[in-house]
Design a protein around this motif. Structure first.
Motif, PDB file in Angstrom:
ATOM      1  N   LEU A 280     119.242  56.469 126.033  1.00 13.32           N
ATOM      2  CA  LEU A 280     118.780  57.492 125.094  1.00 13.32           C
ATOM      3  C   LEU A 280     119.862  58.541 124.847  1.00 13.32           C
ATOM      4  N   LYS A 281     120.608  58.884 125.901  1.00 13.22           N
ATOM      5  CA  LYS A 281     121.686  59.869 125.755  1.00 13.22           C
ATOM      6  C   LYS A 281     122.769  59.348 124.813  1.00 13.22           C
ATOM      7  N   LEU A 282     123.139  58.069 124.981  1.00 13.03           N
ATOM      8  CA  LEU A 282     124.132  57.467 124.091  1.00 13.03           C
ATOM      9  C   LEU A 282     123.616  57.437 122.659  1.00 13.03           C
ATOM     10  N   TYR A 283     122.368  57.052 122.523  1.00 13.71           N
ATOM     11  CA  TYR A 283     121.752  56.991 121.189  1.00 13.71           C
ATOM     12  C   TYR A 283     121.780  58.358 120.501  1.00 13.71           C
ATOM     13  N   ASP A 284     121.368  59.401 121.227  1.00 23.83           N
ATOM     14  CA  ASP A 284     121.332  60.753 120.641  1.00 23.83           C
ATOM     15  C   ASP A 284     122.733  61.217 120.244  1.00 23.83           C
ATOM     16  N   LYS A 285     123.723  60.871 121.080  1.00 20.16           N
ATOM     17  CA  LYS A 285     125.106  61.251 120.767  1.00 20.16           C
ATOM     18  C   LYS A 285     125.570  60.558 119.492  1.00 20.16           C
ATOM     19  N   LEU A 286     125.303  59.259 119.394  1.00 18.41           N
ATOM     20  CA  LEU A 286     125.701  58.507 118.204  1.00 18.41           C
ATOM     21  C   LEU A 286     124.929  58.970 116.963  1.00 18.41           C
ATOM     22  N   ARG A 287     123.671  59.268 117.178  1.00 14.59           N
ATOM     23  CA  ARG A 287     122.847  59.720 116.042  1.00 14.59           C
ATOM     24  C   ARG A 287     123.403  61.016 115.457  1.00 14.59           C
ATOM     25  N   GLU A 288     123.865  61.901 116.317  1.00 13.25           N
ATOM     26  CA  GLU A 288     124.452  63.163 115.854  1.00 13.25           C
ATOM     27  C   GLU A 288     125.768  62.921 115.123  1.00 13.25           C
ATOM     28  N   GLN A 289     126.526  61.939 115.591  1.00 18.48           N
ATOM     29  CA  GLN A 289     127.823  61.650 114.984  1.00 18.48           C
ATOM     30  C   GLN A 289     127.713  60.839 113.699  1.00 18.48           C
ATOM     31  N   GLN A 290     126.669  60.042 113.606  1.00 19.98           N
ATOM     32  CA  GLN A 290     126.572  59.063 112.522  1.00 19.98           C
ATOM     33  C   GLN A 290     125.478  59.390 111.506  1.00 19.98           C
ATOM     34  N   GLY A 291     125.322  60.655 111.203  1.00 22.49           N
ATOM     35  CA  GLY A 291     124.394  61.043 110.137  1.00 22.49           C
ATOM     36  C   GLY A 291     122.943  60.721 110.397  1.00 22.49           C
ATOM     37  N   GLY A 292     122.537  60.770 111.654  1.00 15.81           N
ATOM     38  CA  GLY A 292     121.125  60.582 111.976  1.00 15.81           C
ATOM     39  C   GLY A 292     120.760  59.174 112.394  1.00 15.81           C
ATOM     40  N   ILE A 293     121.678  58.223 112.310  1.00 16.99           N
ATOM     41  CA  ILE A 293     121.406  56.838 112.700  1.00 16.99           C
ATOM     42  C   ILE A 293     122.266  56.494 113.902  1.00 16.99           C
ATOM     43  N   GLY A 294     121.626  56.334 115.066  1.00 11.74           N
ATOM     44  CA  GLY A 294     122.363  56.009 116.284  1.00 11.74           C
ATOM     45  C   GLY A 294     122.196  54.572 116.715  1.00 11.74           C
ATOM     46  N   ALA A 295     121.102  53.945 116.275  1.00 14.17           N
ATOM     47  CA  ALA A 295     120.834  52.546 116.623  1.00 14.17           C
ATOM     48  C   ALA A 295     120.346  51.818 115.382  1.00 14.17           C
ATOM     49  N   ALA A 296     120.792  50.569 115.257  1.00 11.50           N
ATOM     50  CA  ALA A 296     120.414  49.787 114.074  1.00 11.50           C
ATOM     51  C   ALA A 296     120.124  48.351 114.473  1.00 11.50           C
ATOM     52  N   LYS A 297     119.263  47.750 113.707  1.00 11.69           N
ATOM     53  CA  LYS A 297     118.924  46.358 113.947  1.00 11.69           C
ATOM     54  C   LYS A 297     120.034  45.448 113.408  1.00 11.69           C
TER      55      LYS A 297
ATOM     56  N   THR B 176     122.785  43.355 127.668  1.00 14.31           N
ATOM     57  CA  THR B 176     123.991  44.098 127.321  1.00 14.31           C
ATOM     58  C   THR B 176     123.761  44.919 126.053  1.00 14.31           C
ATOM     59  N   VAL B 177     124.123  46.181 126.100  1.00 13.91           N
ATOM     60  CA  VAL B 177     123.997  47.045 124.915  1.00 13.91           C
ATOM     61  C   VAL B 177     125.257  46.857 124.084  1.00 13.91           C
ATOM     62  N   VAL B 178     125.101  46.223 122.918  1.00 18.17           N
ATOM     63  CA  VAL B 178     126.262  45.942 122.074  1.00 18.17           C
ATOM     64  C   VAL B 178     126.376  46.991 120.979  1.00 18.17           C
ATOM     65  N   ARG B 179     127.604  47.122 120.470  1.00 18.63           N
ATOM     66  CA  ARG B 179     127.893  48.127 119.443  1.00 18.63           C
ATOM     67  C   ARG B 179     128.494  47.445 118.229  1.00 18.63           C
ATOM     68  N   CYS B 180     128.249  48.016 117.061  1.00 12.51           N
ATOM     69  CA  CYS B 180     128.856  47.513 115.831  1.00 12.51           C
ATOM     70  C   CYS B 180     130.337  47.900 115.833  1.00 12.51           C
ATOM     71  N   GLU B 181     131.215  46.913 115.588  1.00 14.93           N
ATOM     72  CA  GLU B 181     132.650  47.195 115.566  1.00 14.93           C
ATOM     73  C   GLU B 181     133.024  48.113 114.407  1.00 14.93           C
ATOM     74  N   ASN B 182     132.223  48.103 113.346  1.00 14.85           N
ATOM     75  CA  ASN B 182     132.552  48.897 112.158  1.00 14.85           C
ATOM     76  C   ASN B 182     132.100  50.357 112.277  1.00 14.85           C
ATOM     77  N   CYS B 183     130.843  50.562 112.611  1.00 13.84           N
ATOM     78  CA  CYS B 183     130.309  51.938 112.628  1.00 13.84           C
ATOM     79  C   CYS B 183     130.060  52.478 114.034  1.00 13.84           C
ATOM     80  N   ARG B 184     130.179  51.614 115.051  1.00 15.88           N
ATOM     81  CA  ARG B 184     130.034  51.978 116.463  1.00 15.88           C
ATOM     82  C   ARG B 184     128.606  52.330 116.856  1.00 15.88           C
ATOM     83  N   ARG B 185     127.662  52.073 115.988  1.00 17.58           N
ATOM     84  CA  ARG B 185     126.266  52.301 116.351  1.00 17.58           C
ATOM     85  C   ARG B 185     125.793  51.221 117.324  1.00 17.58           C
ATOM     86  N   ILE B 186     124.726  51.535 118.051  1.00 19.99           N
ATOM     87  CA  ILE B 186     124.113  50.544 118.931  1.00 19.99           C
ATOM     88  C   ILE B 186     123.468  49.466 118.073  1.00 19.99           C
ATOM     89  N   LEU B 187     123.770  48.231 118.341  1.00 23.78           N
ATOM     90  CA  LEU B 187     123.198  47.095 117.620  1.00 23.78           C
ATOM     91  C   LEU B 187     122.087  46.479 118.472  1.00 23.78           C
TER      92      LEU B 187
END
Length: 247
Positions: free
Chosen positions: A183-200, A228-239
């Motif tokens: 959740l901490k990682l998600y909140d950090k990414l959400r703040e950095q990425q315009g409100g979207i920290g995790a994506a399907k 494993t928590v994977v990340r998008c190589e392009n936007c770095r969001r949680i996939l």
């Protein structure tokens, strides 16, 4: 970072609720009543300024009229006294009689001129009074429109805030079941990425940046362990992987 697949799926639920909260906040800021109230308030300010100017003009005219009427009254009283002297026969000298008659005539002209001034001031005062009445009516009308728009805005606020409170409570419940580090990682990414920290990850495409993943990236994700928590190589969001990911 590792997290159970079910926890990652719940993270998508948290994301959906966060998006809904963003939408509600945007809706609250973008209510048409905001612009309506702002425009009407500007109109009201201008009308009130005009009303004050008209009231000042009417007040000035009232003082000017009072002064002019007093001047007329003074001239009239003096003319009356002179006429009484003339009629009483107290003045016997031909020269004094001529001077008195001349003064009475002069006072009559002066009185006429002053009465014309009074009429002119009265006309200006009447015009100012009409302007005050008109502007007062317009101020009342615009204020009523502001009150109506404010009531509509406040009603919309109440509805939006009520829904936001409900969504916030639901988010708290779901977020409480998500591992703290995830959740901490998600909140950090959400703040950095315009409100979207995790994506399907849907049909091999990241739903966060809408970019289709490269074959090598898909291969790495396919071979990664389910937790494993994977990340998008392009936007770095949680996939988040689902049955629809196309892996």
């Amino acid at each position: 970072m590792n997290a159970a697949p079910a926890d990652q799926i719940r993270l998508l639920d948290v994301q959906d609720l966060d998006v809904r909260l963003q939408q509600l906040a945007h809706k609250r800021r973008s209510l048409p009543e905001h612009a309506e109230i702002e425009s009407l308030t500007k109109d009201l300010t201008q009308l009130r300024d005009l009303l004050v100017a008209a009231q000042t003009e009417e007040s000035d005219c009232a003082r000017e009229q009072t002064k002019a009427e007093q001047d007329v009254d003074q001239v009239r009283q003096r003319a009356t006294r002179d006429q009484q002297r003339l009629d009483s026969g107290a003045v016997s000298s031909p020269k004094d009689l001529e001077n008195l008659q001349r003064e009475i005539a002069s006072l009559a002209k002066r009185q006429g001129d002053l009465e014309d001034v009074v009429l002119e001031v009265m006309e200006r005062r009447e015009s100012a009074q009409q302007r005050v009445a008109e502007l007062t009516e317009r101020v009342i009308s615009v204020q009523a429109k502001i009150d109506d728009a404010t009531a509509r805005r406040d009603a919309a606020f109440e509805e939006i805030d009520g829904e936001a409170a409900s969504v916030t409570k639901e988010r708290e419940v779901i977020a409480g079941s998500v591992p703290a580090d995830l959740l901490k990682l998600y909140d950090k990414l959400r703040e950095q990425q315009g409100g979207i920290g995790a994506a399907k990850l849907y049909a091999r495409t990241c739903q966060g940046c809408r970019q289709e993943l490269a074959i090598t990236e898909l291969s790495e994700i396919r071979s990664a362990a389910p937790d494993t928590v994977v990340r998008c190589e392009n936007c770095r969001r949680i996939l988040v992987r689902t049955a629809e990911s196309g892996l």
